[in-house]
Structure formats: C-alpha cells, structure tokens
Design a protein around this motif. Structure first.
Motif: not given
Length: 259
Positions: A182-204
């Motif tokens: 998702f991050n790689q395919y949509w990177r130009q649309v997402l537009a944020a300088p850092v797109l981090l695949g974070c797994g369960g970090v949000i849950d933590v």
C-alpha cells in the motif's frame, strides 16, 4: 533548528542483500537522523520505510508484489534478532537493529509538537486511542486517523485522505505485505515524507497490545516471548523455523560456490 542531512550517510553504512531483499546497515540513531531530515526537508518528497523481520522474508517467497515493495523502499532496517543473525551468517556483518516501535517512539520524542502523524491501521477505534495517547505523551500533532480494515477497492480514497492531511509521518499498520505494498503503490498520493509500515505499533501505542519486556527487547528475543504467551501467534512459530532453514541452506549454497 538545524536539520540533519539525510543524504550524509556515515562511511560505516551500507546496503546488504538478504534473499533478494535490501537491508541497510544503520543504527537506530542514524535512522532517526535520516527520517528527521526527510520529514522536514523542502520540497516534500515521499519515502517508504520497511522494518525487516524473518516473517517478511518467508512470506515474500510467494508474494512477488511484496518483494518489489521492499526492493523499492528507501530505507530497510533490521527489526528483529533473526535478521541480525542472518546477516552475520550470510555476510559476516554485524547489523544493528532499528525496530519499528523504537523508530516511532524516537521520532515522537525528538520532534514532539512539530511532528504531524497520521495513524492508519488496526481495528476501528484503536488508531484513535493510539493518537490520543501519543498526543498526550509526546505532544505530537495528529494529522488524522483511519482503521486498517478496508478493502483494496477503498485504497485510493484512503490514500487521498492521508495525502490531504499534511502529515510528516504516516504509520501504516495493516499487516505484513499489505502495508508495504500500500505504501509503495500509493506513495505519491499519500505524499507524506515518511511512510512507515509499522505492524502492531499502533496497537502498542493504544494499549491494546503489550510491548515486550525491556530485557527481551535488549536481547532481541521478544518474538519468542510473544509467541510463548499469545496463542494467536503460535501459528507464526513455524515461519521462524522455516526462516532458519532458508538461511542455513543459503549458507551451504554460498559455501559450495566458494569451493
């Protein structure tokens, strides 16, 4: 405030290859420096970050799109002790760890109120709680929140929502493979300088999942701790065994090639 130059790599830094996947030899501090430079540099440009673990390697063996997403990433760090062990076995190199949770926490601690974060992932309601906790604990700005349980037909809508948020950092927690693609395919649309695949970090951050004890994280064996205590993770243990077999087979192959 003087920003670090993200292109000023240390002479000790290098990029290795593990099973056709990249691995950057960077410490946690070097990672935080580089991401901080990307986040606040003008003009803004999107960068994808992968925190590589053994499961990613095993899973990628049957998912070419996942492989491409990791190969095209701007930074790939060693998330777990298994990757450190593999680099030692196959390259004779000591690779420092820069796990996803430590990266996210470090960025929030460093940049505080100047940092705009979009929380994308986990079950409905979890990202909201994570955002509230992070804002309370680190003073960050919440650029937006959205759960990770949406169908691929909604990808563009969600990507556009993130892109309009003005986030410096997007935490994408939608599971291995899905989040990186998702991050790689949509990177130009997402537009944020850092797109981090974070797994369960949000849950933590939300408090719906426990962070492994400090001693297990220091030794790099938190995966064993998690698998042992969480029945939902028991089916992941065979992947670690498969990863070890892959490394051992590759080491034997390399040995034959040098004889």
């Amino acid at each position: 405030m003087t920003r670090p130059d993200p292109t000023a790599a240390s002479a000790s830094e290098a990029r290795l290859t593990l099973f056709d996947l990249p691995l950057d030899v960077v410490t946690l501090e070097q990672t935080l420096d580089r991401l901080g430079g990307w986040m606040f540099r003008a003009p803004r440009s999107p960068h994808t970050v992968v925190t590589l673990n053994p499961e990613f390697i095993v899973q990628s063996r049957t998912q070419p799109e996942f492989v491409r997403a990791m190969q095209e990433a701007d930074l790939v760090t060693a998330d777990g002790v298994g990757i450190v062990w593999a680099a030692r076995q196959l390259h004779g190199r000591e690779v420092p760890r820069a796990p996803g949770y430590d990266i996210v926490k470090g960025l929030m601690q460093r940049h505080g109120s100047e940092l705009r974060v979009f929380f994308l992932g986990a079950r409905p309601g979890v990202a909201e709680q994570a955002a509230q906790n992070a804002m309370r604990d680190y003073g960050i700005q919440v650029a937006g929140v959205h759960h990770g349980y949406f169908d691929s037909s909604e990808d563009q809508r969600v990507a556009e929502l993130v892109g309009a948020s003005g986030a410096h950092l997007v935490l994408t927690g939608m599971g291995a493979g899905r989040q990186e693609i998702f991050n790689q395919y949509w990177r130009q649309v997402l537009a944020a300088p850092v797109l981090l695949g974070c797994g369960g970090v949000i849950d933590v951050f939300a408090g719906t999942a426990d962070l492994a004890p400090a001693w297990t994280r220091k030794l790099g064996v938190e995966f064993i701790w998690r698998v042992g205590l969480d029945r939902k993770r028991w089916n992941r243990a065979p992947r670690l065994a498969q990863f070890m077999r892959l490394v051992q087979a590759e080491k034997r192959r390399q040995g034959r090639g040098t004889q």
